[in-house]
Motif scaffolding. Structure first.
Motif, PDB file in Angstrom:
ATOM      1  N   LEU A 112       0.807  -1.221   0.000  1.00 31.72           N
ATOM      2  CA  LEU A 112       0.000   0.000   0.000  1.00 31.72           C
ATOM      3  C   LEU A 112       0.839   1.271   0.000  1.00 31.72           C
ATOM      4  CD1 LEU A 112      -2.847  -0.951   2.535  1.00 31.72           C
ATOM      5  CD2 LEU A 112      -2.954  -0.893   0.028  1.00 31.72           C
ATOM      6  N   VAL A 113       2.154   1.120   0.049  1.00 35.11           N
ATOM      7  CA  VAL A 113       3.056   2.280   0.141  1.00 35.11           C
ATOM      8  C   VAL A 113       3.541   2.659  -1.252  1.00 35.11           C
ATOM      9  CG1 VAL A 113       5.273   3.101   1.001  1.00 35.11           C
ATOM     10  CG2 VAL A 113       3.751   1.797   2.507  1.00 35.11           C
ATOM     11  N   VAL A 129      -2.946   1.033   7.500  1.00 35.65           N
ATOM     12  CA  VAL A 129      -1.489   0.900   7.532  1.00 35.65           C
ATOM     13  C   VAL A 129      -0.950   1.302   8.900  1.00 35.65           C
ATOM     14  CG1 VAL A 129       0.673   1.678   6.486  1.00 35.65           C
ATOM     15  CG2 VAL A 129      -1.333   1.273   5.048  1.00 35.65           C
ATOM     16  N   LEU A 152       1.208   7.045   0.711  1.00 39.88           N
ATOM     17  CA  LEU A 152       0.414   5.860   0.395  1.00 39.88           C
ATOM     18  C   LEU A 152      -0.188   5.946  -1.004  1.00 39.88           C
ATOM     19  CD1 LEU A 152      -1.477   5.414   3.790  1.00 39.88           C
ATOM     20  CD2 LEU A 152       0.649   4.317   3.055  1.00 39.88           C
ATOM     21  N   ALA A 189      -4.890   4.942   5.241  1.00 39.21           N
ATOM     22  CA  ALA A 189      -3.896   5.403   6.215  1.00 39.21           C
ATOM     23  C   ALA A 189      -4.095   4.750   7.578  1.00 39.21           C
ATOM     24  CB  ALA A 189      -3.960   6.927   6.345  1.00 39.21           C
TER      25      ALA A 189
END
Length: 424
Positions: A95-96, A260, A251, A257
């Motif tokens: 997801l980054v 994560v 992200l 957010a």
């Protein structure tokens, strides 16, 4: 009533020199109030937008406020670092989108040194998602001993491209001693950033490999006796960092957010925390918000002084106008008319002074825009009065009307005979 207003206008013209001085005083007070108010908003906006476009700030588990202080504002020092392995795992998270590792600890003549990667210049944003811009040179840390300076560092220390600088070990006064300087491994200035009005301006940027290189022959914060590795030999060593102070994370989907953040907090390999920059900065501003309250109090005190001057000027002139007021009464003006006349005069003075103050502030803001931007990284915008400023301007005019009530009430009580035969 029109005759009375005409006489009042002629009376004001006869007193034009005093009235001009009063308008100038009101204009200065208004310009001061609006200027401080806009400056207050600029400071708060600059504080809250010191970093933008970053979704999470990750570091060793501890205080979120402290993490923001040393990663964003370069203040204080980290009690614990996070491992480089954790930073690498974070960068490979599905997801980054991007990461910016940051390592702090050293300084140069009072300015903090930040070790990072070239991604810092690609992804770091401030204000309304403004990217970093290079003013001179190139925005990169390709060489081990390359350094890119913030605008204030270059301006205050007089550095130019190609100059060599020596970093000090540690921060503050502890980095001033000759024994705690990395004199054998100087860095070369390869770039100078444009002003941002953020802590970036006060930062010396180097590469993570450069941070490792200058500490190859150091241990526990001091040089290893009898060991000195020349700068030309550092490439023979592994310059991969062992730890970093923190990591800025962008992200792919901002909506993830919290997910994560939760995953980072539950990581079993290392105790880490992820902080939402906007939330943490708002909490930090609440802690240091006394600056904002102090500016607001100072600006209203300036207005109070201006209103006191308006009231004293009207009261001082009232004795000289007793005969004039008596003539108005003799012409048919009622005491209420005299009261309203003096209140209207005070309101008009405040209105003219307020408009003049706004024009004065706009002129100063326009002329000083370049100096403010280059010196402080901010500017007082030349704009129409904002919605938040309209109540302030209305309050100034209303306060002027209230300040005129007392001298108007005194004039209301003057009798016709007292006006025609004033006491000496």
């Amino acid at each position: 009533m029109s005759t009375i207003l005409g006489l009042a206008a002629r009376s004001a013209w006869n007193r034009r020199h005093n009235l001009v001085l009063m308008v100038i005083a009101i204009a200065l007070s208004t310009a001061m109030l609006l200027g401080v108010e806009r400056l207050r908003h600029q400071i708060r906006q600059g504080f809250s937008q010191s970093i933008s476009g970053t979704d999470l700030v990750v570091g060793a588990r501890g205080s979120p406020t402290q993490l923001m202080l040393y990663t964003v504002f370069r203040l204080g020092s980290a009690t614990n670092n996070m491992s480089w392995n954790s930073a690498q795992r974070l960068a490979s998270h599905p997801l980054v989108a991007w990461t910016i590792p940051m390592s702090l600890g050293d300084s140069h003549r009072g300015f903090p040194v930040l070790a990072t990667t070239t991604d810092y210049f690609r992804h770091y944003q401030y204000g309304d998602r403004q990217p970093l811009r290079i003013a001179d040179g190139r925005p990169g840390l390709d060489g081990i001993f390359d350094t890119v300076l913030g605008a204030e560092v270059a301006r205050r220390l007089g550095y130019r491209l190609g100059d060599k600088i020596v970093l000090g070990h540690g921060s503050g006064l502890e980095a001033m001693g000759d024994d705690l300087k990395h004199a054998d491994k100087p860095f070369v200035v390869t770039g100078i950033l444009a002003p941002t009005g953020t802590p970036v301006d006060r930062t010396v940027h180097i590469g993570l490999a450069g941070m490792e290189a200058i500490h190859l022959d150091w241990q526990a914060g001091v040089p290893i006796p009898g060991m000195a590795i020349p700068a030309e030999l550092v490439k023979k060593f592994d310059l991969t960092p062992k730890t970093v102070t923190g990591v800025l994370v962008g992200l792919k989907l901002r909506s993830r957010a919290f997910a994560v953040q939760s995953q980072i907090a539950e990581d079993q390999k290392e105790p880490l925390m992820a902080v939402l920059p906007g939330v943490a900065l708002d909490e930090l501003w609440d802690t240091v918000g006394m600056i904002e309250k102090g500016l607001l109090l100072m600006s209203w005190m300036v207005v109070a002084v201006g209103l006191a001057g308006l009231m004293s000027s009207i009261l001082a002139a009232l004795g000289e106008r007793r005969r004039e007021l008596a003539i108005l009464r003799a012409m048919g003006a009622r005491p209420r008319d005299v009261l309203m006349l003096l209140v209207a005069e005070g309101v008009c003075l405040m209105l003219v002074g307020t408009i003049a103050g706004y024009l004065l502030l706009s002129g100063v803001s326009f002329l000083a825009a370049g100096w403010l931007a280059s010196t402080f990284g901010m500017a007082l915008p030349v704009v129409w009065p904002q919605a938040s400023e309209l109540p302030v301007l209305a309050a100034i005019i209303a306060a002027g009307a209230l300040a005129s009530l007392w001298p108007a009430f005194r004039a209301y009580r003057l009798s016709l005979s007292d006006g025609m035969t004033p006491h000496l």
